[in-house]
Structure formats: structure tokens, C-alpha cells
Write a protein that holds these residues in place. Structure first.
Motif, PDB file in Angstrom:
ATOM      1  N   ASN A   1       0.816  -1.230   0.024  1.00 35.88           N
ATOM      2  CA  ASN A   1      -0.127   0.012  -0.111  1.00 35.88           C
ATOM      3  C   ASN A   1       1.017   1.358  -0.069  1.00 35.88           C
ATOM      4  OD1 ASN A   1      -3.075  -0.537   0.558  1.00 35.88           O
ATOM      5  ND2 ASN A   1      -1.927  -2.169   1.495  1.00 35.88           N
ATOM      6  N   GLN A   2       1.979   1.153  -0.778  1.00 37.66           N
ATOM      7  CA  GLN A   2       2.941   2.129  -0.646  1.00 37.66           C
ATOM      8  C   GLN A   2       3.503   2.827   0.286  1.00 37.66           C
ATOM      9  OE1 GLN A   2      -0.338   2.278  -2.889  1.00 37.66           O
ATOM     10  NE2 GLN A   2       1.230   0.876  -4.249  1.00 37.66           N
ATOM     11  N   GLN A   3       3.556   2.128   1.508  1.00 34.42           N
ATOM     12  CA  GLN A   3       4.304   2.487   2.455  1.00 34.42           C
ATOM     13  C   GLN A   3       5.747   2.024   2.687  1.00 34.42           C
ATOM     14  OE1 GLN A   3       1.360   3.281   6.017  1.00 34.42           O
ATOM     15  NE2 GLN A   3      -0.220   2.704   4.694  1.00 34.42           N
ATOM     16  N   THR A   4       6.360   2.143   1.703  1.00 35.94           N
ATOM     17  CA  THR A   4       7.640   1.111   1.581  1.00 35.94           C
ATOM     18  C   THR A   4       8.644   1.270   2.723  1.00 35.94           C
ATOM     19  OG1 THR A   4       7.286   1.180  -0.778  1.00 35.94           O
ATOM     20  CG2 THR A   4       9.359   0.599  -0.129  1.00 35.94           C
ATOM     21  N   THR A   5       8.788   2.638   3.372  1.00 32.78           N
ATOM     22  CA  THR A   5       9.782   2.613   4.290  1.00 32.78           C
ATOM     23  C   THR A   5       9.487   2.026   5.615  1.00 32.78           C
ATOM     24  OG1 THR A   5      10.407   4.812   3.474  1.00 32.78           O
ATOM     25  CG2 THR A   5      11.050   4.436   5.515  1.00 32.78           C
ATOM     26  N   GLU A   6       8.202   2.369   5.974  1.00 33.18           N
ATOM     27  CA  GLU A   6       7.830   1.549   7.165  1.00 33.18           C
ATOM     28  C   GLU A   6       7.529   0.093   6.996  1.00 33.18           C
ATOM     29  OE1 GLU A   6       4.071   2.078  10.554  1.00 33.18           O
ATOM     30  OE2 GLU A   6       4.188   3.033   8.708  1.00 33.18           O
ATOM     31  N   GLY A   7       7.217  -0.441   5.816  1.00 34.64           N
ATOM     32  CA  GLY A   7       6.937  -1.554   5.722  1.00 34.64           C
ATOM     33  C   GLY A   7       8.437  -2.583   5.529  1.00 34.64           C
ATOM     34  N   MET A   8       9.414  -1.988   5.015  1.00 33.62           N
ATOM     35  CA  MET A   8      10.673  -2.428   4.927  1.00 33.62           C
ATOM     36  C   MET A   8      11.208  -2.575   6.435  1.00 33.62           C
ATOM     37  SD  MET A   8      11.956  -3.213   1.849  1.00 33.62           S
ATOM     38  CE  MET A   8      13.815  -2.647   1.740  1.00 33.62           C
TER      39      MET A   8
END
Length: 348
Positions: A305-312
Motif C-alpha cells: 500500500n505504498q508505505q515502503t519505508t515503514e514496511g521495510m
């Protein structure tokens, strides 16, 4: 090596054919002991008579062999020897069903599922009922092996901790009924066997115990609640993807979460619910409390859902915690820019 394997396969085929021929010959001659030795050699060696695999001469429930059909005819004549023998044939069919269920993961992937678990349970229950009925007929005629098969398993099951192996109330009643007819000279029996059998817990007893636990679940310890979830899952069946006792199981999961902050319960609740909002809620809750599986799932969800930094960040924490999926997901993000379990904003 290939020639050796072919030779071994041919040898096994010849051996299997010989077993089938000897079995049929003895059945045709109505030679009970001969048939027992030829068809169930393991039984006389004090091993399981049912683990014959492909060497079984009796076919399956759906496709019984000529040997099986003849054994049934002999049983229907009223001979207690062959009534017991036919119960063994039915038990071999049950073992084959169990083997099929265990081995069918590969066939499911090919779209050839033989039967669902619920269908298996229904078929197996019907088969077990027939086995018991034929053994009772033989036992009523005084057949000692049949009597032993009705009595001794109930006694031995009392030492087994798994609820799945508990006898039913009917099995316990039959054991007590036929115990006086059991020839003690053929078995090493404890002097207080009747008392021991009377105290054996049955599946029905376990069910009542579970219901009582559910009523007082709020007072149970964390370990008691965890055990209760295992018991509930063990005896549940499915209608579609929904457990038959989902409401009770969900209640226990919720108690584990509310009373003990149990992240495993939250992940289980998330995985078993059909509602996405509930799944997301509890996966996020468990991820925030460092549950490694939840961190992998929630991290992938955020990336999806395009929250890549937090997801990573969640995925890296999951990797450090030892979740096996996390490094695979991180590699996919590195190579593809997304995870392959992402579809239209959801993780599958």
C-alpha cells in the motif's frame, strides 16, 4: 542403478502377487487361520495388520477387491471367525483412507483432491461403526480376538494424552460388557482392569469438560486457554473455510489477547477470520508487539500500500527475529519493487 530399481520393483510386484494369490486361495477354501496368515501376516507377528500399503489384497472402500468381497460373503454366513476377519478388512480400508488423506497434498495441487477432511471424517466414522458392529457379532459368539479388540484398546487409550484417541462412551460400554468374557490366560491383565476401564475418560467426557471450561474461561490461566484452543481446533470441522466452533474459538483467542497480550492468539485470530478489517487489526497489533510472522505480513501489507519505508522496517525486524518469509519478501522488493503476495492492496 536403473536396472537394479527395475529389478526391485519387479520383485515387489511378484511378492505382492503371491500374497494376493495365497490370500484368495485360503479364503476360497474358507480356511480362517490360513487366510489370517496369508492376508494379515503382520497380525501374527504382533505388528499392525493394516499397514500393508500397496501390498494390501483388499483394495479400497470405493473399489474393494475380489478378496474383500469374498471375505464379506463369508462373514455374512455367520461364522464368527470371518466376522472378525471382515472387520480387519474394513480396518485395512480405513488405513488406506488415512494414507490417502496424508498423501493427497500433491494431488490437491494438481486439482485431484480425493476428498476433503470433513468427507474423510464422515466416511471414516461410518467405517468405524461397521468395524465395531462386526467385532461385536464375533465377540457375542465368544471369539477371543474380537473380545480383545473391543476391550484392550479402551484400556490402553487411558494412558494416551491426545483427546483424539480417547474412546467413545459406546466403546467404553462395550469394553465393560465383554471384559468378563476375556480369557485372562491369553493376556497380562492388571487385577483391577474393570475399575481402570470404568475410570477411562471418553470423548464425550472431554466435550463436557471443554464446555465447562468455556463457561469459566475468563478464570483460566494462559496455558489452560492455549490448551483449550488446541482442543477446540482438534475437534472442529469446516463448512467452507469456517470452523464449526468458530465462535467459541474466537472467544478464547480474545481472552488470550485481552488477559495475557498473547500475540500468537492474535495471529491465529487474524488468519482464521474471514473479515479483512479484523485480520489487519490483529496482524498490526501483533506486529507492533514484535511477533515475527505478523511483522512479515504487516510489513508486506504496508509495502503493498505504498508505505515502503515503514514496511521495510517491519520486514527487517521480522528477518532479525528469524521469520523465514521475511528475507524472501525483502529480496522481492529489492528485485521487483514489490512483493508477489501483494494483489490490489491486500496480502495473500
Amino acid at each position: 542403478m536403473r536396472l537394479w530399481c527395475k529389478g526391485l520393483a519387479f520383485g515387489l510386484l511378484v511378492l505382492t502377487s503371491a500374497v494376493h494369490a495365497d490370500c484368495m486361495q485360503n479364503l476360497q477354501q474358507e480356511d480362517y487361520m490360513g487366510a489370517l496368515k496369508a492376508c494379515f501376516p503382520e497380525l501374527l507377528n504382533n505388528k499392525s495388520p493394516f499397514r500393508l500399503g500397496s501390498a494390501s489384497p483388499f483394495g479400497t472402500v470405493e473399489a474393494p477387491s475380489q478378496e474383500a468381497l469374498l471375505a464379506k460373503q463369508l462373514a455374512e454366513k455367520g461364522d464368527p471367525n470371518f466376522q472378525l476377519f471382515w472387520s480387519l478388512v474394513l480396518a485395512s480400508h480405513g488405513e488406506k483412507m488415512s494414507m490417502d488423506l496424508v498423501n493427497q497434498e500433491e494431488t490437491i495441487s494438481r486439482g485431484h483432491e480425493k476428498y476433503t477432511f470433513d468427507e474423510y471424517r464422515a466416511l471414516k466414522a461410518g467405517l468405524d461403526k461397521q468395524i465395531q458392529e462386526w467385532r461385536v457379532k464375533a465377540a457375542e459368539a465368544g471369539h477371543q480376538m474380537a473380545i480383545s479388540m473391543l476391550v484392550m484398546p479402551v484400556y490402553t487409550k487411558q494412558a494416551l494424552p491426545q483427546p483424539d484417541f480417547l474412546p467413545t462412551a459406546e466403546e467404553k460400554a462395550l469394553a465393560l460388557r465383554f471384559l468378563p468374557k476375556l480369557d485372562s490366560s491369553m493376556h497380562e491383565l492388571p487385577a483391577d482392569l474393570q475399575q481402570k476401564i470404568q475410570h477411562v475418560k471418553t470423548k464425550e467426557d472431554k466435550l463436557v469438560e471443554e464446555q465447562n471450561q468455556l463457561q469459566g474461561a475468563a478464570k483460566l490461566s494462559e496455558q489452560e486457554l492455549i490448551q483449550l484452543t488446541k482442543d477446540l481446533k482438534r475437534r472442529s470441522s469446516y463448512s467452507g473455510r469456517v470452523r464449526s466452533n468458530w465462535s467459541e474459538l474466537k472467544e478464547v483467542y480474545q481472552l488470550l489477547i485481552d488477559n495475557y497480550q498473547n500475540t500468537d492468539a492474535a495471529v491465529s485470530l487474524a488468519n482464521e477470520t474471514s473479515k479483512r478489517t479484523v485480520q489487519l487489526k490483529w496482524m498490526q497489533w501483533a506486529a507492533e508487539r514484535k511477533h515475527k510472522v505478523a511483522m512479515s505480513w504487516y510489513g508486506a501489507y504496508l509495502v503493498c500500500n505504498q508505505q515502503t519505508t515503514e514496511g521495510m522496517a517491519y520486514l527487517k525486524q521480522a528477518q532479525q527475529a528469524g521469520d523465514p518469509d521475511a528475507p524472501l519478501l525483502l529480496d522481492e522488493i529489492k528485485d521487483l519493487g514489490y512483493t508477489t503476495n501483494c494483489d490490489n492492496g491486500w496480502i495473500y
